[in-house]
Design a protein around this motif. Sequence first.
Motif, PDB file in Angstrom:
ATOM      1  N   ASN A  31       0.859  -1.058   0.041  1.00 48.06           N
ATOM      2  CA  ASN A  31       0.070   0.155   0.034  1.00 48.06           C
ATOM      3  C   ASN A  31       0.870   1.270   0.040  1.00 48.06           C
ATOM      4  OD1 ASN A  31      -1.510  -2.150   1.618  1.00 48.06           O
ATOM      5  ND2 ASN A  31      -2.952  -0.926   0.848  1.00 48.06           N
ATOM      6  N   TRP A  52       4.194   2.180  -2.668  1.00 47.88           N
ATOM      7  CA  TRP A  52       4.389   0.813  -2.129  1.00 47.88           C
ATOM      8  C   TRP A  52       5.833   0.426  -1.834  1.00 47.88           C
ATOM      9  CZ3 TRP A  52       6.415  -3.940  -3.940  1.00 47.88           C
ATOM     10  CH2 TRP A  52       6.570  -3.699  -5.363  1.00 47.88           C
ATOM     11  N   ARG A  99      -5.620   2.929   0.089  1.00 51.14           N
ATOM     12  CA  ARG A  99      -6.200   1.681  -0.255  1.00 51.14           C
ATOM     13  C   ARG A  99      -5.612   1.028  -1.519  1.00 51.14           C
ATOM     14  NH1 ARG A  99     -10.369   4.387  -1.031  1.00 51.14           N
ATOM     15  NH2 ARG A  99     -11.539   4.079   0.863  1.00 51.14           N
ATOM     16  N   SER A 101      -1.898   0.949  -4.124  1.00 48.43           N
ATOM     17  CA  SER A 101      -0.437   0.915  -4.144  1.00 48.43           C
ATOM     18  C   SER A 101       0.427   2.423  -4.564  1.00 48.43           C
ATOM     19  CB  SER A 101       0.385  -0.128  -4.945  1.00 48.43           C
ATOM     20  OG  SER A 101      -0.035  -0.021  -6.443  1.00 48.43           O
TER      21      SER A 101
END
Length: 123
Positions: A31, A52, A99, A101
Amino acid sequence: VQLQASGGGVVQTGDSLRLSCAASGRRFSNNAMGWFRQAPGKEREFVSAINWNGSSKFYADSVKGRFTISRDNVKNTMYLQMNSLKPDDTALYYCAAARGSMIASVTSAYPHWGQGTEVTVSS
């Protein structure tokens, strides 16, 4: 799922602080994550975000060149190195996990939030 922000404090203009955001309960290595801040009487505003794997970073114009965001996915922790602090940086700083990446600068993209750590910069 818990995000724990820490590292805030009371400093003087020009000083530095390093904020940390430790995640527990699940891993956020897939994330994007971000930092937001909210000064008294003002709306929560975007500060910085990281994708991410840390290869992409984005900063608000107000902190660009002074703040550096980073993350350690092994430690499940994100950081915000804040240099050359100004009184305008005084706020409650929140960390959040997105919510998806990819980085985002809007609060609606972040369903997971920490409790905030207070930063006060005196002139």
